[in-house]
Design a protein around this motif. Structure first.
Motif, PDB file in Angstrom:
ATOM      1  N   HIS A   6       0.861  -1.370   0.043  1.00  0.00           N
ATOM      2  CA  HIS A   6      -0.245  -0.117  -0.196  1.00  0.00           C
ATOM      3  C   HIS A   6       0.983   1.189  -0.441  1.00  0.00           C
ATOM      4  O   HIS A   6       2.142   1.200   0.703  1.00  0.00           O
ATOM      5  N   LEU A   7       0.307   2.108  -0.743  1.00  0.00           N
ATOM      6  CA  LEU A   7       0.824   3.497  -0.817  1.00  0.00           C
ATOM      7  C   LEU A   7       0.847   4.556   0.354  1.00  0.00           C
ATOM      8  O   LEU A   7       2.708   4.314   0.580  1.00  0.00           O
ATOM      9  N   LEU A   8       0.120   4.314   1.118  1.00  0.00           N
ATOM     10  CA  LEU A   8      -0.503   5.035   2.215  1.00  0.00           C
ATOM     11  C   LEU A   8       1.216   4.160   3.372  1.00  0.00           C
ATOM     12  O   LEU A   8       1.409   4.846   4.204  1.00  0.00           O
ATOM     13  N   LEU A  39       4.376   5.637   2.651  1.00  0.00           N
ATOM     14  CA  LEU A  39       4.723   7.131   2.876  1.00  0.00           C
ATOM     15  C   LEU A  39       4.767   7.613   4.376  1.00  0.00           C
ATOM     16  O   LEU A  39       5.902   7.943   4.750  1.00  0.00           O
ATOM     17  N   LEU A  64       0.943  13.325  -0.229  1.00  0.00           N
ATOM     18  CA  LEU A  64      -0.510  13.157  -0.094  1.00  0.00           C
ATOM     19  C   LEU A  64      -1.859  13.678  -0.980  1.00  0.00           C
ATOM     20  O   LEU A  64      -1.986  12.648  -1.816  1.00  0.00           O
ATOM     21  N   LEU A 102      -1.404  10.443  -3.764  1.00  0.00           N
ATOM     22  CA  LEU A 102      -2.040   9.257  -2.374  1.00  0.00           C
ATOM     23  C   LEU A 102      -3.802   9.365  -3.081  1.00  0.00           C
ATOM     24  O   LEU A 102      -4.672   8.382  -3.182  1.00  0.00           O
ATOM     25  N   ILE A 137      -6.301   7.479  -5.886  1.00  0.00           N
ATOM     26  CA  ILE A 137      -7.538   6.794  -5.034  1.00  0.00           C
ATOM     27  C   ILE A 137      -8.155   7.143  -5.860  1.00  0.00           C
ATOM     28  O   ILE A 137      -9.290   6.752  -6.507  1.00  0.00           O
ATOM     29  N   ASP A 191      -5.677   1.816  -3.138  1.00  0.00           N
ATOM     30  CA  ASP A 191      -3.902   2.565  -2.723  1.00  0.00           C
ATOM     31  C   ASP A 191      -2.934   1.045  -2.904  1.00  0.00           C
ATOM     32  O   ASP A 191      -1.993   0.856  -2.556  1.00  0.00           O
TER      33      ASP A 191
END
Length: 96
Positions: free
Chosen positions: A25-27, A30, A73, A76, A80, A86
């Motif tokens: 996941h990108l979150l 990050l 962000l 992200l 999305i 993500d």
């Protein structure tokens, strides 16, 4: 002083470990990058305080890290909106 150095090194190592192990996941990536940046900021702040330097450079570092976080962000949110989540496996590079 040694306790702060060991704590900052352990923060950096744990951030790098999470960044290299959780790549779905990108979150999460990050958040681990921001944790690494905060640990580097803490190391730099302690170094500058130890040698009685001014903290202007650390404030510039903090400003650039905030800009980097805002850019992450924005990427992200864009991901999305276009792909629905993500999760890296859910989109193709040809679709972008």
């Amino acid at each position: 002083m040694m306790m702060y150095v060991l704590m900052s090194i352990s923060m950096f190592v744990s951030g790098v470990t999470v960044f290299s192990s959780k790549r779905k996941h990108l979150l999460v990536t990050l958040l681990s990058l921001e944790f690494i940046v905060l640990s580097l900021f803490f190391i730099m702040f302690m170094y500058l305080n130890f040698y009685d330097y001014e903290t202007y450079f650390s404030m510039m570092f903090l400003v650039f890290s905030v800009c980097e976080g805002a850019l992450g962000l924005a990427i992200l949110v864009s991901m999305i909106r276009t792909h629905g989540n993500d999760f890296f496996q859910s989109f193709s590079i040809l679709q972008c």
